[in-house]
Enzyme design. Structure first.
Site, short mmCIF file in Angstrom:
data_model
loop_
_atom_site.label_atom_id
_atom_site.label_comp_id
_atom_site.label_asym_id
_atom_site.label_seq_id
_atom_site.Cartn_x
_atom_site.Cartn_y
_atom_site.Cartn_z
N GLU A 291 -14.93 -5.70 -11.10
CA GLU A 291 -13.41 -5.81 -11.40
C GLU A 291 -13.23 -6.56 -12.39
OE1 GLU A 291 -10.78 -4.33 -7.64
OE2 GLU A 291 -12.37 -5.52 -6.85
N LYS B 147 -12.92 9.60 -4.39
CA LYS B 147 -13.10 9.63 -5.63
C LYS B 147 -13.83 10.86 -6.20
CE LYS B 147 -12.25 4.62 -6.42
NZ LYS B 147 -11.21 4.17 -7.26
N LEU C 123 0.76 -1.22 0.05
CA LEU C 123 0.05 0.06 -0.18
C LEU C 123 0.84 1.28 0.18
CD1 LEU C 123 -3.04 1.16 0.36
CD2 LEU C 123 -2.39 1.33 2.84
N HIS D 293 -11.25 4.53 0.51
CA HIS D 293 -10.67 5.44 -0.57
C HIS D 293 -11.82 5.78 -1.63
CE1 HIS D 293 -10.12 1.68 -2.68
NE2 HIS D 293 -10.08 2.42 -3.89
N LYS E 26 -14.75 -9.94 -8.51
CA LYS E 26 -13.66 -9.99 -9.02
C LYS E 26 -13.85 -10.82 -10.31
CE LYS E 26 -11.08 -8.42 -5.53
NZ LYS E 26 -10.41 -7.09 -5.74
N HIS F 177 -17.14 0.01 0.38
CA HIS F 177 -17.20 1.00 -0.75
C HIS F 177 -18.71 0.94 -1.35
CE1 HIS F 177 -12.99 0.69 -0.51
NE2 HIS F 177 -12.89 -0.28 -1.23
C1 BG6 Z 1 -9.83 -2.29 -2.14
C2 BG6 Z 1 -10.18 -3.65 -2.17
O1 BG6 Z 1 -10.44 -1.64 -0.94
O2 BG6 Z 1 -10.44 -1.71 -3.25
C3 BG6 Z 1 -9.64 -4.30 -3.47
O3 BG6 Z 1 -9.49 -4.16 -0.91
C4 BG6 Z 1 -10.14 -3.73 -4.50
O4 BG6 Z 1 -9.84 -5.82 -3.40
C5 BG6 Z 1 -9.99 -2.08 -4.42
O5 BG6 Z 1 -9.69 -4.19 -5.79
C6 BG6 Z 1 -10.70 -1.52 -5.61
O6 BG6 Z 1 -10.44 -0.21 -5.77
P1 BG6 Z 1 -10.32 0.82 -7.01
O7 BG6 Z 1 -10.17 1.97 -6.49
O8 BG6 Z 1 -9.39 0.17 -8.00
O9 BG6 Z 1 -11.75 0.30 -7.54
#
Ligand code: BG6
Length: 515
Positions: free
Chosen positions: A242, A208, A39, A204, A366, A266
């Site tokens: 993803e 965005k 990270l 996070h 995923k 998220h």
């Molecule tokens: C993270 C997860 O919080 O977010 C990951 O642990 C995931 O598994 C990632 O791939 C996705 O983030 P982003 O910003 O790429 O959509």
């Protein structure tokens, strides 16, 4: 201030300069536990480097990495320079890189070693600059596996690093706990050492730019706020898909799974922003109050509802962009018969006056067909069809927030097809971030690091929200764990997930909009 049309670009440039001058940060030291880890190398260092390059850190900063591998300051500096050359998105200015590197220090230790915390106190004293009020600002960043956090907090408290010696803040990464109970326990440990206003829980997604824009869009455009409710909205869909697998994080994912990794944080945060009432103001707690109310309004599922309205999946082998990829069970550090889900879909309900009866269909996974995060608001049909053939499928208006990768907001509506007599044609009115603003949106970690330095908690998660989100997913996790799946793997890598996820929506005479 509202800017329109051709003034935007000029205004933005002016604003960037003004913002930089107005908000120069005070000197600070960030101490990153896990500073040699992934990270740190992929996200935190590029974020800090970019802030440094853009002049945000001109008043002074130091970075102390606290990590397990044995290294001295110089070796650490070379390692970070190399990873910045690899992960920094724009071409690096080597001179700037060397300047940045001189702010880095390294302390190698296991996290439980008392002696090293004494040394850390000394280090902090040596390398930190006081701010304009004479205080020393220190941020402790927990870039470590969740299980390591309590021990570190214990030591920080023991050595009086949380309150007293420094102006301290602590940043904790998701997932916060494994369920509501453990999240409470983690919080008890945090609150025992820090005050709530010192605690920065990171999700996070909240930083965005297109996610932040949800509230700006909703609460500054009169026409949309009028129709943002059960009277006009037929259903809401949230997709966080993803195309990557679990990459090098097999051990973490085996402990976590899709619900703890994405849904509890998220995905529910996106739902909260879409569904919340207007806050009293935009300060951190007003916004967080309204989001927490939404989480409390989400209907808690019993076993019957979990079976009926959730879908779980695990990817098998398949192909992504024409390349064959292994199934989850063939990935590194994964048990050959693992039952960990990598896909989730559900129908949620938000039981309040605004949303009663409106289904919220959500899905995440995923190794899906493509990487896309989208929120679709599907409006109701007109009560009477005046144009087109009676046999045509009616096409509702849909408002789509595309969070990534193609950041945009679009509104779908029907027009008359030229030369036809009664043919309807679907079109999109699109606002694309890059087309309008001609710049790349900031990286989420960079924004969060800056907010933390400045002490702005708006984009961080409060404990009551964390617990309320666990309350929603805990019954799903328990029911799933009590009924091990018999059909895993049940979707091919590169697909849109198990067929049951289509059925979940289609059985209610709707379909997924994204995809
Ligand atoms: C993270 C997860 O919080 O977010 C990951 O642990 C995931 O598994 C990632 O791939 C996705 O983030 P982003 O910003 O790429 O959509």
């Amino acid at each position: 201030m509202i800017r329109t049309g051709p003034e935007i670009e000029r205004d933005l440039l002016k604003k960037c300069v003004v913002d930089l001058q107005e908000f120069k940060t005070e000197p600070f030291t960030i101490c990153i536990f896990g500073g040699a880890g992934d990270l740190s190398r992929r996200k935190l260092m590029p974020g800090l480097m970019h802030l440094f390059e853009s002049g945000e850190l001109d008043n002074g900063f130091s970075i102390i990495a606290f990590g397990m591998p044995e290294m001295d300051d110089n070796q650490y500096r070379r390692q970070i320079e190399d990873s910045l050359r690899q992960f920094y998105e724009t071409p690096l200015d080597e001179q700037k890189l060397q300047e940045f590197s001189r702010h880095l220090y390294y302390q190698s230790s296991r996290f439980e070693e008392d002696l090293k915390y004494k040394e850390l106190c000394q280090r902090l004293d040596e390398v930190s600059m006081p701010d304009s009020k004479g205080n020393v600002n220190v941020i402790f960043y927990m870039a470590v596996p969740p299980a390591a956090v309590p021990a570190i907090i214990g030591k920080l408290k023991k050595y009086n690093l949380c309150k007293g010696l420094f102006n301290a803040k602590i940043v904790v990464e998701k997932p916060f706990g494994r369920d509501r109970q453990s999240a409470r326990e983690l919080n008890r440990i945090l609150i025992d050492a820090f005050d709530e206003c010192q605690i920065y829980r990171i999700d996070h997604y909240l930083s965005k730019e297109p996610v932040q824009n949800i509230l700006f869009f909703r609460f500054s455009n009169f026409i949309f706020e009028q129709i943002w409710n059960r009277n006009y909205v037929d259903n809401i869909q949230i997709t966080v898909s993803e195309d990557i697998g679990i990459e090098h994080r097999g051990a973490f994912y085996e402990q976590t799974g899709v619900v703890r990794d994405i849904v509890q944080n998220h995905l529910l945060q996106l739902l909260g922003l879409i569904a919340m009432e207007p806050p009293v103001g935009f300060s951190a707690d007003y916004v967080r109050d309204e989001k927490t109310k939404v989480f409390h309004s989400v209907r808690i599922m019993d076993a019957y509802h979990v079976d009926r309205f959730t879908v779980r999946g695990q990817y098998g082998q398949g192909s992504i962009n024409g390349q064959p990829v292994p199934g989850y069970r063939q990935e590194k550090n994964i048990a050959p018969l693992s039952l960990q889900p990598t896909f989730f879909a559900a129908r949620f309900h938000v039981d309040n006056l605004r949303w009663a009866g409106v289904p919220f269909y959500v899905r995440t996974g995923k190794r899906m067909a493509k990487r896309v995060t989208e929120i679709c608001i599907q409006f109701k049909q007109l009560p009477l069809r005046m144009f087109g053939k009676p046999s045509d499928r009616p096409e509702p208006n849909i408002l789509v927030f595309t969070v990534q990768p193609d950041e945009k907001i679009s509104l779908r509506f029907c027009v008359k097809y030229p030369y036809s007599i009664d043919e309807l044609y679907l079109v999109n009115m699109v606002f694309g971030y890059r087309d309008v603003f001609k710049m790349k949106n900031p990286d989420p970690y960079e924004r969060l690091l800056l907010d933390c330095v400045k002490g702005d908690l708006s984009l961080f998660v409060r404990q009551d929200s964390v617990e309320a989100m666990w309350e929603i997913v805990d019954p799903i996790i328990s029911r799933w764990e009590s009924m091990p799946p018999k059909d895993f793997p049940n979707y091919a890598a590169g697909s849109w997930g198990p067929l049951e996820a289509q059925a979940l929506v289609e059985s209610e005479e709707r379909s997924w909009i994204t995809g």
